[in-house]
Motif scaffolding. Structure first.
Motif, mmCIF file in Angstrom:
data_model
loop_
_atom_site.group_PDB
_atom_site.id
_atom_site.type_symbol
_atom_site.label_atom_id
_atom_site.label_comp_id
_atom_site.label_asym_id
_atom_site.label_seq_id
_atom_site.Cartn_x
_atom_site.Cartn_y
_atom_site.Cartn_z
ATOM 1 N N ASN A 186 23.567 31.420 0.488
ATOM 2 C CA ASN A 186 24.677 32.296 0.156
ATOM 3 C C ASN A 186 24.327 33.568 0.950
ATOM 4 O OD1 ASN A 186 26.237 33.627 -1.444
ATOM 5 N ND2 ASN A 186 24.795 34.196 -3.115
ATOM 6 N N ASN B 233 27.575 30.474 6.733
ATOM 7 C CA ASN B 233 27.627 29.865 5.329
ATOM 8 C C ASN B 233 28.254 28.429 5.017
ATOM 9 O OD1 ASN B 233 27.412 30.938 2.369
ATOM 10 N ND2 ASN B 233 29.712 30.123 2.479
ATOM 11 N N PRO C 150 25.232 26.331 2.915
ATOM 12 C CA PRO C 150 25.746 27.165 1.967
ATOM 13 C C PRO C 150 24.921 27.572 0.860
ATOM 14 C CG PRO C 150 26.439 24.926 1.887
ATOM 15 C CD PRO C 150 25.629 24.909 3.322
#
Length: 257
Positions: free
Chosen positions: A211, A204, A208
């Motif tokens: 998700n 993550n 990012p």
């Protein structure tokens, strides 16, 4: 007619001591002491076992149950039965705690259902392991082991001999052993879930936008179920090992007395 009635009354009074100890033990031991077993069944089991153990359960000096000494001796038998029943309950506590630890790491602690055996709400993994422990209990003839322990208790802790001090000192110290045994059994599931969570945390941070935390919850459950399926295979072996430990503890208590 009067001699027969007097002999019958003496036999009933003599059965009181093993009946009280057995009923207390059956009320606190696993499986039989749960809410799924009616009280009448426990009373009948205690009465039947009291008849069998009548020759070895007589006090050295006759005690009248309705006297002050008889009341104190009755409380003594209840405490001794409670100690022995709780010793067997320690084994079930290990697997119940193991299920709680595993379900909390897998994300299944929210799946709570009413446990018909204890009458309280518990997570599904703990209930599954508890049912497996019950099956193993009867598979290894735990009920016969219980009868043997009960017969030995009347020889080591006779009626009217007092409450064993070593048992009162040793039993509370076994709570730490329950936590350590459950933690050692749950370590594979805890470690694997931690590795998966750390991996998803790193992914993550790298990406990012994907998700991955929303996907990670489902994968942790699936991965935890695989680990749990591998752990379940060792439950019978661990149950037998823990039972041997508890029996050794009981033997140490009786010898020390």
């Amino acid at each position: 007619m009067e001699p027969v009635f007097g002999q019958l009354l003496a036999t009933l009074l003599a059965m009181w001591w093993p009946f009280v100890r057995l009923l207390a033990m059956l009320s606190f031991m696993p499986v039989v002491g749960e809410n799924m077993v009616p009280i009448t069944v426990r009373v009948l089991l205690a009465l039947a076992l009291a008849v069998v153990l009548l020759p070895v359960a007589q006090p050295p000096v006759p005690i009248t149950p309705f006297s002050l000494l008889g009341i104190v001796t009755t409380i003594e038998q209840v405490v001794i039965g409670l100690i022995i029943g709780l010793c067997f309950q320690l084994i079930m506590a290990v697997f119940t705690l193991l299920g709680f630890m595993a379900s909390s790491q897998m994300g299944l602690s929210m799946a709570v259902m009413n446990d018909p055996m204890s009458g309280v709400s518990s997570d599904v993994v703990s209930t599954l392991l508890y049912v497996m422990s019950i099956l193993v209990f009867f598979a290894v003839e735990g009920h016969l082991v219980f009868n043997g322990v009960m017969g030995s208790s009347f020889k080591s802790w006779p009626v009217g001999g007092g409450i064993p001090q070593v048992a009162l000192e040793m039993l509370p110290l076994q709570v730490a052993w329950v936590f350590s045994a459950a933690l050692l059994l749950a370590l594979p599931v805890i470690f694997s879930a931690l590795v998966v969570q750390i991996g998803f945390g790193l992914l993550n941070r790298i990406a990012p936008a994907f998700n991955l935390f929303s996907l990670g919850f489902s994968l942790i459950i699936v991965f935890g179920l695989f680990m749990l399926s591998g752990l379940v295979r060792y439950i019978p072996e661990q149950y037998v090992r823990l039972t041997s430990r508890v029996l050794g503890m009981l033997e140490q208590m009786m010898v020390a007395r």
